[in-house]
Design an enzyme around this catalytic site. Sequence first.
Site, mmCIF file in Angstrom:
data_model
loop_
_atom_site.group_PDB
_atom_site.id
_atom_site.type_symbol
_atom_site.label_atom_id
_atom_site.label_comp_id
_atom_site.label_asym_id
_atom_site.label_seq_id
_atom_site.Cartn_x
_atom_site.Cartn_y
_atom_site.Cartn_z
ATOM 1 N N LYS A 1 0.845 -1.200 0.000
ATOM 2 C CA LYS A 1 0.000 0.000 0.000
ATOM 3 C C LYS A 1 0.881 1.251 0.000
ATOM 4 O O LYS A 1 1.921 1.268 0.681
ATOM 5 C CB LYS A 1 -0.889 -0.051 1.252
ATOM 6 C CG LYS A 1 -1.960 1.010 1.359
ATOM 7 C CD LYS A 1 -2.791 0.775 2.632
ATOM 8 C CE LYS A 1 -3.914 1.766 2.805
ATOM 9 N NZ LYS A 1 -4.706 1.539 4.043
ATOM 10 N N SER B 1 -9.658 1.344 3.249
ATOM 11 C CA SER B 1 -8.875 2.169 2.356
ATOM 12 C C SER B 1 -7.816 1.380 1.581
ATOM 13 O O SER B 1 -7.274 1.892 0.602
ATOM 14 C CB SER B 1 -8.184 3.270 3.162
ATOM 15 O OG SER B 1 -7.249 2.696 4.063
ATOM 16 N N SER C 1 -9.634 -1.044 7.448
ATOM 17 C CA SER C 1 -9.126 -0.864 6.083
ATOM 18 C C SER C 1 -8.446 -2.059 5.446
ATOM 19 O O SER C 1 -8.122 -2.016 4.270
ATOM 20 C CB SER C 1 -8.157 0.316 6.044
ATOM 21 O OG SER C 1 -8.895 1.495 5.952
HETATM 22 N N1 GLN Z 1 -12.777 3.540 6.787
HETATM 23 C C1 GLN Z 1 -12.215 3.964 8.030
HETATM 24 C C2 GLN Z 1 -11.892 5.428 7.941
HETATM 25 O O1 GLN Z 1 -12.241 6.020 6.977
HETATM 26 C C3 GLN Z 1 -11.022 3.141 8.355
HETATM 27 C C4 GLN Z 1 -9.793 3.568 7.675
HETATM 28 C C5 GLN Z 1 -8.622 2.699 7.943
HETATM 29 O O2 GLN Z 1 -8.727 1.646 8.569
HETATM 30 N N2 GLN Z 1 -7.475 3.172 7.505
HETATM 31 O O3 GLN Z 1 -11.292 6.002 8.790
#
Ligand code: GLN
Length: 484
Positions: free
Chosen positions: A78, A153, A177
Amino acid sequence: MELHELTVKEASEKLLNKEISAKELSGALLDRAKTLDKDLHAFLAFTEERAKQDADSADAAIKQDRAMPLTGIPYAVKDNILIEGIQATAGSKILENYKATYTATSMKRLMNQLPVLIGKTNLDEFAMGSSTENSAYGPTKNPYDMSRVPGGSSGGSAAAVASGQALFAFGTDTGGSVRQPASFCGVVGFKPTYGRISRYGLIALGSSLDQLGIFAKTVEDVALIAQTVSGPDEYDSTALNKPVADYTSLLNNDVKGMRIGIPKEYFASGIDPEVEKIVKDAIKRFQDLGATVGEVSLPHTEYALATYYIILPVEVSANLSRYDGQRYGFSAPGKTLEEVYVNSRSLGFGAEPKRRIMIGTYASSAGYSDAYYKKAKLAQQLIRKDFTDAFEKFDLLITPTTPTPAFKLGEKSDPLSMYLADIFTVGLNIAGVPGISIPAGMTQSGLPVGIQLVAPHFAEEKLFTAGHAFQKSLDQKFKPTLTK
Ligand code: GLN
């Protein structure tokens, strides 16, 4: 079987038997990526030159019989994880052209085994989002249905593994994420206990919640990779000095007698009936494997999302203050230093980081922090206690990973509806406990659905044992059709 369909374990066997070379394997995946990824957009950059060097080193090691289990295996990372000399945009314009000046500890540990880096994957800007649509470089699509999101994400990493462009990948998981995109893309996604894997070299989102996560096709592969990258680190004092179990040797432990709790709050209204059925079938399967199951209550579940969306933005507002147009990446001109700050941040950040910087600054400012931030930190204690209480009676918990299968691109345009996609995953980050999403079935329309297993702090081996038994009993290989 085609090379891109192999698991890490299968590929490793072929490499060690010299049936294939690391060069052939990574070459095949990169060739596949060339046509495939134009539409899918799992990657922000391919590291072809680096892949060639890595493959040469791996092939030399194999020839000299000093290969290790991950030698020659192609992987993706990532784009918010640092590898020296390679871009790390975090999916943001403000880090356009930024190249990492050092390598994350976890990546260093991995590289000791000589795997092959294929490229850096797409993500929601600074890992804020649940669909990868917040990337400043355009969205990734779901390999099972190109009109749908891969989740986020870490959507790029999930899609890269699902589509056979990498045999495993890394993501970060602050609120779901890794687990949520794994569920949407039909792959395994693992988030360790907070403190199990070093965060040194991850671009910080919420430092008290962030963990590195791992994607692969099987639980067995994930266990091997987790074992390789876990452990204490002198550069991250939160990476605890606790021994790392030999996860792969524990994979075949008995599931018989395991006590699995079903948190009733995770089966409340709003969950898609097909998802609910797949999870219920999975519970039955665990019973057939000899586990005992019973209902349990995590009474503060309803506060998890609100708690997360206070604590996380407060940490975001602090962590993102370092992007000032001076030190990293993008800089917009201005007549004074302050104008450079304002212009760089105004043009460099997208809407979601700006929204969270504002919420976080407000919620932690003098006069408001008692009402918001401090209260959220108290709620965090209650949520954490829910989990530790449940684990007095149960070895593991099982829940759906997400309330619905992958949604359509553009479907969730208001932030709140996007935040709700994390309703079953954020609790684990707040409590610091480990979790894994495992593909458990498909909807009528062919979308993958995952189950989430949750273990007590530092008991990740239980996730792997139960998950491995479940996957073996299911004997199903998900394969995206990659049609539009
Ligand atoms: N979707 C969650 C957020 O927007 C989690 C993001 C993540 O785990 N990096 O914060």
